[in-house]
Enzyme design. Structure first.
Site, short mmCIF file in Angstrom:
data_model
loop_
_atom_site.label_atom_id
_atom_site.label_comp_id
_atom_site.label_asym_id
_atom_site.label_seq_id
_atom_site.Cartn_x
_atom_site.Cartn_y
_atom_site.Cartn_z
N SER A 197 0.84 -1.19 0.00
CA SER A 197 0.00 0.00 0.00
C SER A 197 0.88 1.25 0.00
O SER A 197 1.69 1.42 -0.90
CB SER A 197 -0.98 -0.05 1.18
N GLU A 310 -8.87 -5.48 -4.31
CA GLU A 310 -8.37 -4.21 -3.78
C GLU A 310 -9.52 -3.25 -3.54
O GLU A 310 -9.42 -2.32 -2.74
CB GLU A 310 -7.37 -3.58 -4.76
N HIS A 401 -7.46 -5.98 0.17
CA HIS A 401 -6.26 -5.14 0.26
C HIS A 401 -5.49 -5.52 1.54
O HIS A 401 -6.04 -5.49 2.63
CB HIS A 401 -6.69 -3.67 0.31
#
Length: 505
Positions: A197, A310, A401
């Site tokens: 990330s 995601e 995610h």
């Protein structure tokens, strides 16, 4: 579990660590001076040397952040929170190996506002047990890490302003690695950066920063996002607005540095600086996406990928993916028709989630491997689509995610509040072993001359003709398979449309 003590010497002084199940562990090592008082919003200064043996068995402070947000979405409790936060941790399997060991430096994610290198999912013990030295670090977050204001800019010579203090912290940690990692058995000539990330975005930023040249040798980027970096003029306006909000109408640098650190954690959302760096300062002269689009990144091997859901981050921000499709239907019906032709999906929620995934996370992987090919250095692209056996009812759209982290780092015992009481199975652990092997092989073997990564499935470096992506999981099930031209037309189109889509969103 019995911990034995261990003493080691660094350039700054001696450390006392511990031995945890055969792995040497050192925690809370200062890699720079505390960035407090007059040192707030300045480049990190060298840590003061010490003469006595320093205890390195407790975690260092994490940067200022909202603890409850980190517990819910950042990977756990960050522990002590302080502006004095420039600490790192080291796990090593052997401090006197017959030959130096590869080094893997983890940069945590959290949108540049949450996280710490001490969080349970980032524990380096399992990877270290397989023959690498692992380093995790804390760096300045939020407005303490990324900030621009005319009063602060005035302290620098023209054209030399610094706004990306968090990236400078990461660079300082890499300088510490170059000075000291040999004392922990590590090879300072074989340093792999990896992160997820905003940590993955940090790796891309360091690939684009002239100040990071020579401090690392390759990078792994997990679920970085395609959002544009903030322009410096926008950051300066934001800094002035922050100062006004905190009661400083004509702020001096001293006034700004006198503000309590916690004030920056409770600002309204419109005064946030976003999960991106600031483009245009000495650390990051050009935006990351622009640097890769021009193939001007450092010539280091790169592995990059993203997860099948995601779009799960939309839930965290309270965004309804179906709304984006509704807006497209109202404002750009021909564009929506074109997009739908690329997706076998007729439900607005699922379509919106997939489009968000591909435009916000997929396009950067496509851009990056193309840039690597044009630069004449290898790049590898992956797609993570495995869901743990006991959470498949919770994850109907694929892997969330951040869900790849416990597989990459083999931290399957770490608590995840999102899937409490859903234990990892033996099958999950076996698959984690298969996945992490590729991260280790990359760290051990990848060079600028590599054409493939060896493993249970040989993984060729990306090039336009073959356009190979390695899939870790298929529709949630365990598999490691190569796929040719995976999402090729989709990502090509979305890359072209990215600016319009981001503005619309």
């Amino acid at each position: 579990m019995k911990n034995e003590s261990l003493r080691i010497n660094t350039a700054e002084g001696a450390l006392r660590g511990a031995i945890d199940e055969g792995i040497f562990v050192f925690k809370g090592i200062p890699y720079a001076a505390p960035p407090v008082g007059a040192l707030r919003w300045r480049a990190p200064r060298p840590a003061a040397p010490w003469s006595e043996v320093r205890d390195a068995t407790q975690w260092g402070n994490a940067s200022w952040q909202l603890r409850e947000h980190c517990v819910l979405a950042g990977g756990g409790d960050p522990g002590n929170i302080s502006e004095d936060c420039l600490y790192l941790n080291v796990w090593s399997p052997d401090i006197e190996p017959s030959s130096p060991l590869p080094v893997m430096v983890w940069i945590h994610g959290g949108g540049f506002v949450l996280g710490a290198g001490s969080l349970p999912p980032y524990n380096g013990k399992a990877l270290a047990a397989r023959g690498v030295v692992v380093v995790t670090l804390n760096y300045r977050l939020g407005h303490l890490g990324f900030f621009a204001h005319p009063a602060l800019d005035a302290e620098f010579p023209p054209g030399e302003a610094v706004n990306n203090f968090a990236l400078l912290d990461q660079i300082a940690a890499l300088q510490w690695v170059q000075r000291n990692i040999a004392s922990f058995g590590g090879d300072r000539r074989n340093v792999t950066l990896f992160g997820e990330s905003s940590g993955g975005r940090s790796v891309l930023s360091l690939f684009a920063s002239p100040l990071a040249a020579g401090l690392f040798h390759k990078g792994i980027v997990q679920s970085a996002y395609s959002l544009p970096d903030k322009k410096r003029d926008e950051a300066l306006s934001n800094g002035v607005a922050v100062a006004h909000h905190l009661g400083l109408k004509k702020a001096s640098a001293d006034d700004l540095r006198a503000l309590p650190a916690e004030h920056f954690c409770s600002l309204p959302s419109q005064l946030g600086n976003g999960p991106v760096a600031i483009a245009g300062d000495r650390v990051l002269p050009k935006p990351v996406v622009e640097v890769f689009a021009a193939a001007r990144q450092h010539r280091y091997p790169l592995m990059i990928g993203y997860n099948s859901d995601e779009g799960s981050v939309l839930d965290y921000f309270g965004i309804d993916p179906a709304t984006t499709i509704t807006r497209l239907r109202q404002r750009r019906p021909l564009l929506l028709k074109l997009i739908k032709s690329l997706y076998d999906e007729h439900d607005d929620r699922r379509l919106g989630r997939k489009v968000a995934r591909d435009i916000a996370f997929g396009t950067i992987t496509w851009l990056a491997v193309q840039a690597q090919h044009r630069r004449g250095v290898p790049g590898w692209r992956y797609y993570f689509d495995y869901v743990s056996e006991n959470t498949r009812d919770l994850c109907p759209d694929g892997s969330w995610h951040g869900n790849e982290i416990p597989y990459v780092m083999e931290t399957m015992t770490a608590e995840n509040p999102q899937i409490a009481e859903r234990e990892y199975s033996a099958g999950d652990r076996a698959f984690a072993r298969r996945i992490s092997e590729y991260w280790l092989r990359f760290a051990q073997d990848a060079t600028e001359f590599s054409h493939q990564l060896n493993g249970e499935t040989t993984w060729p470096a990306w090039h336009p003709g073959a356009d190979v992506t390695l899939r870790f999981g298929v529709k949630g099930e365990a598999a490691v398979v190569l796929q040719h031209r995976f999402m090729r037309m989709r990502l090509r189109l979305l890359r072209l449309l990215m600016r319009a889509m981001v503005k619309l969103h």
